[in-house]
Structure formats: structure tokens, C-alpha cells
Design an enzyme around this catalytic site. Structure first.
Site, short mmCIF file in Angstrom:
data_model
loop_
_atom_site.label_atom_id
_atom_site.label_comp_id
_atom_site.label_asym_id
_atom_site.label_seq_id
_atom_site.Cartn_x
_atom_site.Cartn_y
_atom_site.Cartn_z
N SER A 115 0.82 -1.22 0.00
CA SER A 115 0.00 0.00 0.00
C SER A 115 0.84 1.26 0.00
O SER A 115 1.95 1.29 0.55
CB SER A 115 -0.90 0.02 1.25
OG SER A 115 -1.50 1.29 1.41
N TYR A 139 -2.19 -0.04 10.06
CA TYR A 139 -2.46 -0.64 8.75
C TYR A 139 -1.23 -0.51 7.85
O TYR A 139 -0.71 -1.50 7.33
CB TYR A 139 -3.67 0.01 8.08
CG TYR A 139 -3.77 -0.30 6.61
CD1 TYR A 139 -3.45 0.66 5.64
CD2 TYR A 139 -4.13 -1.57 6.17
CE1 TYR A 139 -3.50 0.36 4.29
CE2 TYR A 139 -4.19 -1.89 4.82
CZ TYR A 139 -3.87 -0.91 3.89
OH TYR A 139 -3.91 -1.22 2.55
N LYS A 143 1.74 -3.41 6.40
CA LYS A 143 2.13 -3.60 5.00
C LYS A 143 3.65 -3.47 4.84
O LYS A 143 4.28 -4.24 4.13
CB LYS A 143 1.40 -2.58 4.11
CG LYS A 143 -0.09 -2.83 4.01
CD LYS A 143 -0.39 -4.22 3.43
CE LYS A 143 -1.87 -4.44 3.22
NZ LYS A 143 -2.16 -5.79 2.67
C1 WQD Z 1 -8.86 10.67 0.02
C2 WQD Z 1 -8.88 12.18 0.20
C3 WQD Z 1 -9.32 12.91 2.43
C4 WQD Z 1 -13.48 11.56 2.54
C5 WQD Z 1 -6.15 5.71 1.44
C6 WQD Z 1 -6.44 4.49 2.30
C7 WQD Z 1 -6.32 3.27 1.50
C8 WQD Z 1 -5.01 3.22 0.77
C9 WQD Z 1 -4.69 4.53 0.07
C10 WQD Z 1 -4.61 1.00 -0.05
C11 WQD Z 1 -8.19 12.61 1.48
C12 WQD Z 1 -10.42 13.37 1.48
C13 WQD Z 1 -12.18 11.82 2.15
C14 WQD Z 1 -14.40 12.63 2.71
C15 WQD Z 1 -12.66 14.17 2.12
N1 WQD Z 1 -5.07 2.25 -0.23
N2 WQD Z 1 -11.79 13.10 1.95
N3 WQD Z 1 -13.96 13.90 2.50
O1 WQD Z 1 -6.81 9.09 2.93
O2 WQD Z 1 -5.76 8.74 0.64
O3 WQD Z 1 -6.16 6.83 2.26
O4 WQD Z 1 -4.83 5.58 0.94
O5 WQD Z 1 -4.14 0.56 0.92
O6 WQD Z 1 -7.42 3.24 0.56
O7 WQD Z 1 -5.49 4.49 3.31
O8 WQD Z 1 -8.06 7.90 1.04
O9 WQD Z 1 -10.41 8.05 0.33
O10 WQD Z 1 -9.85 8.26 2.81
O11 WQD Z 1 -9.30 10.12 1.26
O12 WQD Z 1 -12.29 15.33 1.93
O13 WQD Z 1 -15.61 12.46 3.05
O14 WQD Z 1 -10.23 12.63 0.30
O15 WQD Z 1 -9.02 13.93 3.35
O16 WQD Z 1 -7.50 13.82 1.22
P1 WQD Z 1 -6.64 8.24 1.72
P2 WQD Z 1 -9.48 8.53 1.40
#
Ligand code: WQD
Length: 317
Positions: A115, A139, A143
Site C-alpha cells: 500500500s 495498517y 504492510k
Molecule cells: C482521500 C482524500 C481525504 C473523505 C487511502 C487508504 C487506503 C489506501 C490509500 C490502499 C483525502 C479526502 C475523504 C471525505 C474528504 N489504499 N476526503 N472527504 O486518505 O488517501 O487513504 O490511501 O491501501 O485506501 O489508506 O483515502 O479516500 O480516505 O481520502 O475530503 O468524506 O479525500 O481527506 O485527502 P486516503 P481517502
């Protein structure tokens, strides 16, 4: 060649199984159905219900197998902070058990679902595979430690391992294979709209063009194809390595919300709320190494991810 896909009834695992079966691979899918759904498993694969922690079932599933694609894991960042012991048990004890049984069975090829969470808060334009790793959650730690484990197995008994670091996975190949989880941006926006609520933007004061965080969204079909490329490379005798899976392009939260408006036609007026702790401003993959090493390049764009995610959401709700 026969391959075992652990977590093969899950969102990503089922897409990997489907791509491998379509490529003519002989596939066994193992899943404990804790979050997976047996109906997701392609009929061309043999399905074995069970946990990677159950040695008997694992041994049975490993019969005649030459390689393992290990996708089975818990993957919610927030949940891992609340329940680190469970995450280490499931993700690391699970991996350990699979590796021990692989060694006993003489399975020498391994593709590991890793990840972008291993990087933590990388302060770079494009995240290359060799930058220092500093995961921010249990998490992400599971990984990174998993990758270390695999490297030690390569040294000790020649296991050939490919670590595939997923960035932000979205979309679906068919509505039935859509992500049932509501933990990431796109389904969270769908959920807000379904409830007649405004989507929430976690901060718009980041040092980015529109002030909202940039992420590298990649279609799950491309993620599955990257796994197939890794499987084929190992079967062709290519040594293991570590690869980012992304598009190499950053999309902001507001850009994603705009595409959701275009695709759904719904009013996506949003509320800006406080930043979410631990959110890096920008996490975008460098994708040169996987292009050169596995001949892989993502083909789907953000609109295709949103369109196919929306079709899956509508089927389930
Ligand atoms: C994306 C962006 C939030 C929800 C993921 C996970 C996991 C990993 C990759 C594999 C962020 C913003 C979110 C909302 C928002 N993959 N947001 N309003 O944080 O990049 O983490 O990384 O392991 O899938 O760890 O993904 O989808 O939570 O958020 O503004 O209601 O959207 O702040 O900037 P993230 P996310």
C-alpha cells in the site's frame, strides 16, 4: 501455472481472480467471507472458503499451486488505529502463516498486496518506491513489515516476491464487483448524497492548486492487470521487486466531487470542514518503475472510475 489468490472474494481480490482467469491462469480463490462475497468469485476459479490463519484449509488450497497472490487483509486506516492488535494478527499473522505453508509446500512465487500507506506523509512531487517509508497507521505498518518479511524469505530460501503498493483504488469492472466498503472519498460522497446531506471536504487550506488534497486514483481494473503482469513476470523467471500501482497523476478532492456531479447529475454542493489528522497534501505515484519492470501502465481515467463506482453503488442501494 496454478495460483492461489487469498482474499479472492473481496473487492480487489475478485478483480484479480477475474483478470487471471481471463488470462487462462489456473486459479484457486481463498476467502473467509468476513468481508468478501462468494458470488464475486469468477466461476472459472476454484473457491475455497476459509481463513489464511487456518493451516489445514490453507494446505488444501495450496495443493498443486506454484504461486500465491496475497490480498487477504484488513485495510481500514481508522479501524487499525483503534484495533492495532487485531490488525497485526490478521495482516501479519495471516501473512506469516501463508509464508510458512508456502515454504513447506515449495511455493516460490509471491505477489503481495502492499500500500501507499507505507509511505506515510511523503513530501515529494512524485512518490518513488525508494523514498524513506514512515507509515502513520498500524495498517500501513503491517504492510511495510510484510514487505520486510518477504525480503527476509527471499534471502533465506529464495522466495521471489513482488510488492505492489496500491494508491487510491476506485471503480469496478462490473456493478456486481463494486466496492461495498464506504470508507473512501468516492463512496463517502455517494453516501452523503444518498442521505440528502452535503459531502464534507476535509480542509481546503492545503498547499495545492485548489487547496484540497491530491491523491493518485487508480481503477481497480488496472490494479488487477498490474497483478497479472506481476504473476506473468514471476512465471517467466523475472526476479521480485517493489512497484507502485497508480496513474502518476494527482486529482484533488474538489476535482473528484466535480466528476461525481458530472456523472450523477446530482447537486454536489459541499461543506468544507476541519482537516483530517494525518492527511498528506499530496500523494501521487511515480510509475516509471512498473512501466519499465512489468510493462504496465494504467488505462482508465477518473471519470471511468466514478462512472463504474456509481453503477455499483446504485446496484447495492
Ligand atoms: C482521500 C482524500 C481525504 C473523505 C487511502 C487508504 C487506503 C489506501 C490509500 C490502499 C483525502 C479526502 C475523504 C471525505 C474528504 N489504499 N476526503 N472527504 O486518505 O488517501 O487513504 O490511501 O491501501 O485506501 O489508506 O483515502 O479516500 O480516505 O481520502 O475530503 O468524506 O479525500 O481527506 O485527502 P486516503 P481517502
Amino acid at each position: 501455472m496454478s495460483w492461489l489468490v487469498t482474499g479472492g472474494a473481496g473487492y480487489i481480490g475478485a478483480h484479480v481472480v477475474r483478470a487471471m482467469v481471463a488470462d487462462g491462469q489456473d486459479v484457486v480463490a481463498l476467502d473467509d467471507l468476513s468481508t468478501g462475497d462468494a458470488r464475486r468469485v469468477h466461476p472459472g476459479a476454484r473457491f475455497v472458503e476459509g481463513s489464511v490463519l487456518d493451516r489445514e484449509t490453507l494446505r488444501e488450497a495450496l495443493q498443486g499451486v506454484t504461486g500465491v497472490v496475497h490480498v487477504a487483509a484488513k485495510k481500514q486506516v481508522g479501524e487499525s488505529v483503534a484495533e492495532p492488535l487485531w490488525y497485526y494478527r490478521e495482516n501479519l499473522d495471516g501473512l506469516l502463516t501463508v509464508l510458512e505453508e508456502c515454504r513447506t509446500a515449495g511455493v516460490g512465487r509471491f505477489v503481495f498486496s502492499s500500500s501507499a500507506a507505507t509511505y506515510g506523509m511523503p513530501d515529494v512531487e512524485l512518490v518513488t518506491e525508494d523514498i524513506p517509508k514512515a507509515p502513520l497507521s498500524p495498517y500501513g505498518e503491517t504492510k511495510l513489515v510484510g514487505e520486510w518479511l518477504l525480503a527476509d524469505c527471499t534471502t533465506a530460501f529464495g522466495l521471489q516476491a513482488m510488492n505492489l503498493r496500491y494508491f487510491n483504488v476506485a471503480g469496478a469492472v462490473t456493478p456486481e464487483l463494486g466496492d461495498p466498503g464506504v470508507f473512501n472519498l468516492i463512496p463517502l460522497v455517494f453516501q452523503a448524497l444518498a442521505k440528502g446531506e452535503r459531502p464534507r471536504v476535509f480542509g481546503n487550506d492545503y498547499p495545492t492548486p485548489d487547496g484540497t488534497c491530491l491523491r493518485d486514483y487508480v481503477h481497480v481494473a488496472d490494479v488487477a492487470d498490474a497483478h497479472l503482469a506481476a504473476v506473468r513476470a514471476l512465471d517467466a523467471g523475472q526476479p521480485g521487486s517493489t512497484y507502485n500501482i497508480g496513474r502518476g497523476v494527482g486529482s484533488s478532492v474538489l476535482e473528484v466531487i466535480d466528476v461525481i456531479h458530472e456523472v450523477t447529475g446530482l447537486d454536489t454542493t459541499y461543506d468544507v470542514v476541519d482537516r483530517r489528522p494525518g492527511d498528506p497534501a499530496r500523494v501521487v505515484a511515480a510509475v516509471d518503475r512498473i512501466r519499465e519492470g512489468l510493462g504496465f501502465q494504467a488505462k482508465h481515467d477518473l471519470r471511468q472510475m466514478v462512472e463504474t463506482a456509481w453503477a455499483g453503488w446504485q446496484l447495492r442501494h
